[in-house]
Design an enzyme around this catalytic site. Structure first.
Site, PDB file in Angstrom:
ATOM      1  N   GLU A 268       0.817  -1.210   0.000  1.00  0.00           N
ATOM      2  CA  GLU A 268       0.000   0.000   0.000  1.00  0.00           C
ATOM      3  C   GLU A 268       0.849   1.257   0.000  1.00  0.00           C
ATOM      4  OE1 GLU A 268      -3.841   1.826   2.440  1.00  0.00           O
ATOM      5  OE2 GLU A 268      -2.962  -0.090   3.040  1.00  0.00           O
ATOM      6  N   HIS A 289       9.708 -26.197   1.385  1.00  0.00           N
ATOM      7  CA  HIS A 289       9.287 -27.388   0.659  1.00  0.00           C
ATOM      8  C   HIS A 289       8.382 -27.050  -0.514  1.00  0.00           C
ATOM      9  CE1 HIS A 289      10.915 -30.249   3.644  1.00  0.00           C
ATOM     10  NE2 HIS A 289      10.737 -29.221   4.460  1.00  0.00           N
ATOM     11  N   LYS A 400     -12.916   1.693  -2.495  1.00  0.00           N
ATOM     12  CA  LYS A 400     -13.896   2.005  -1.451  1.00  0.00           C
ATOM     13  C   LYS A 400     -15.081   2.767  -2.029  1.00  0.00           C
ATOM     14  CE  LYS A 400     -10.723   2.280   2.512  1.00  0.00           C
ATOM     15  NZ  LYS A 400     -10.162   3.190   3.553  1.00  0.00           N
TER      16      LYS A 400
END
EC number: 5.3.1.9
Length: 427
Positions: A268, A289, A400
């Site tokens: 951000e 792994h 938003k």
């Protein structure tokens, strides 16, 4: 905290000591800008002054009236991740839970799993209008009322000077903590935003802030004097040379949430104007792994950040007569984890893949304070060197507005863009 940047030099991306020395001159200029911003309490830069400006007493007072089984933080992004990083890392008799998403099935199940009569709720939003946070809080409040629990006796608000949450706190005489001025949410872990849950859980706020202060005291005009600046400058230099990905890989299960916090901070803050690095989250030794295959043998476009505590509780490995496993008997899981850490580091270096080692003494309050502050300083100095607007988030704000418009919360052109989505569906 210590940062070992040796394995970031002379790898596939070509950063050498001479280039790093040249960059150090720019770090000196960046430090002057940062120091000036701190002195003037400018927006964003004020976050690096929290070890001095955060007063833990109001936080402790707000937490003092509760002795719950659970502390439930209702927030999203920086309003929850800092607190979660601290409480997840430290042992506590209080269960710290977080409502930081609005997946309906998950929210329903989490709330149903709580004894709401033994839960204290901390609802966190600077604006007091964050849709996800307010929606989740309304769900929790209704559940409390349905369970016969007086929500006003078990709710603490952390918010700004205005907004719906501030009005609610005043109307119902709720304890209210002030969000610090000039501190973006993703930089607010060492403030009222991030420390209430830790206080309820009985953790030492003074030590958290002291750890941060010790790293603040190292900030100077040279990357060679500050672990935070060293990490930020090296990350920037490698990013400019093609390290588009920065894989954060702590070697402690308790720091897994820290990697999530780091990912928000890095993405951000630095993802602007075509710049920045994509943060990847990994966990040692688990992801040796899987992801290590890519980091060592895939595209040379990554910096791997390895984090570990130097001391931690240990567990012995019993002796065994199983063929080929005798070497494990008599050693400890700590020995094995240390060997895995050093093997990963050496494996990357042998392949010319850049990596950095970050070490704290222990995963305790002081160590966490050091680590959180150093990463924030690293992020800020990276932003200065890259000349990006570190403390803004226009892409986040776009989303938003789009969501609010879709829900009928106003007229926003961003919502129209959503409605105009291009489709090419395959069933």
């Amino acid at each position: 905290m210590k940062a070992d940047i040796g394995n970031a030099l002379d790898g596939a991306l070509g950063l050498d000591r001479a280039a790093l020395d040249d960059l150090d001159e720019r770090v000196a200029d960046a430090h002057e800008r940062i120091a000036g911003g701190r002195r003037e309490s400018e927006h964003g830069y004020a976050a690096l002054s929290l070890p001095e400006t955060c007063d833990p007493e109001p936080i402790r007072r707000a937490a003092a009236g509760f002795d719950p089984e659970t502390v439930l933080t209702v927030g999203i992004g920086g309003s929850a991740l800092g607190a979660a990083t601290v409480t997840d890392a430290l042992d506590s008799p209080v269960d710290a839970r977080y409502l930081d998403n609005v997946d309906p099935a998950w929210v329903r199940d989490l709330v149903a799993d709580l004894d709401l009569s033994e839960t204290v709720v901390n609802v966190v939003s600077r604006s007091g209008t964050t849709a996800e946070t307010l929606a989740n809080f309304l769900v929790v409040r209704e559940a409390m009322e349905s369970a016969g629990v007086d929500w006003t006796e078990r709710t603490v608000v952390t918010t700004g000077p205005e907004g719906n949450l501030r009005s609610m706190a005043e109307t119902h005489d709720l304890p209210a903590l002030d969000v610090p001025d000039g501190v973006p949410g993703r930089f607010s872990a060492l403030s009222t935003v991030g420390l209430f849950a830790a206080a309820v859980a009985g953790h030492d706020l003074d030590e958290l802030l002291a750890g941060a202060a010790s790293e603040a005291g190292k900030l100077s005009g040279s990357l060679y004097d500050s672990p935070g600046y060293a990490y930020g400058a090296v990350s920037y230099a490698l990013g400019e040379r093609g390290a588009a990905v920065n894989a954060m890989m702590p070697y402690a299960e308790s720091l897994e949430r820290f990697a999530e916090w780091y990912a928000q901070l890095w993405a951000e803050s630095l993802g602007k104007d075509g710049r920045g690095q994509t943060p990847a989250r990994a966990l040692g030794a688990t992801d040796q792994h899987s992801q290590l295959q890519l980091y060592r043998a895939g595209p040379a476009d990554k910096l791997v950040t390895l984090v570990r505590p130097l001391e931690s509780p240990d567990t012995g490995i019993p002796e065994t007569d199983l063929s080929g496993l005798e070497y494990l008997g008599g050693s400890t899981l700590g020995d094995l984890l240390d060997a895995e850490f050093r093997a990963t580091e050496a494996s990357l270096a042998a392949a010319g893949r850049e990596n950095v080692r970050l070490e704290i003494d222990r995963v305790d309050e002081r160590g966490l304070g050091e680590l959180l502050y150093a990463m924030e300083a690293a992020c800020v100095v990276y932003g200065e060197l890259a000349d990006v607007s570190t403390f803004t988030q226009p892409a986040v704000e776009w989303g938003k507005k789009a969501a609010r418009g879709l829900l009928g919360g106003g007229e926003f052109e961003e919502a129209e863009a959503v409605r105009g989505k291009r489709r090419l569906e395959v069933e």
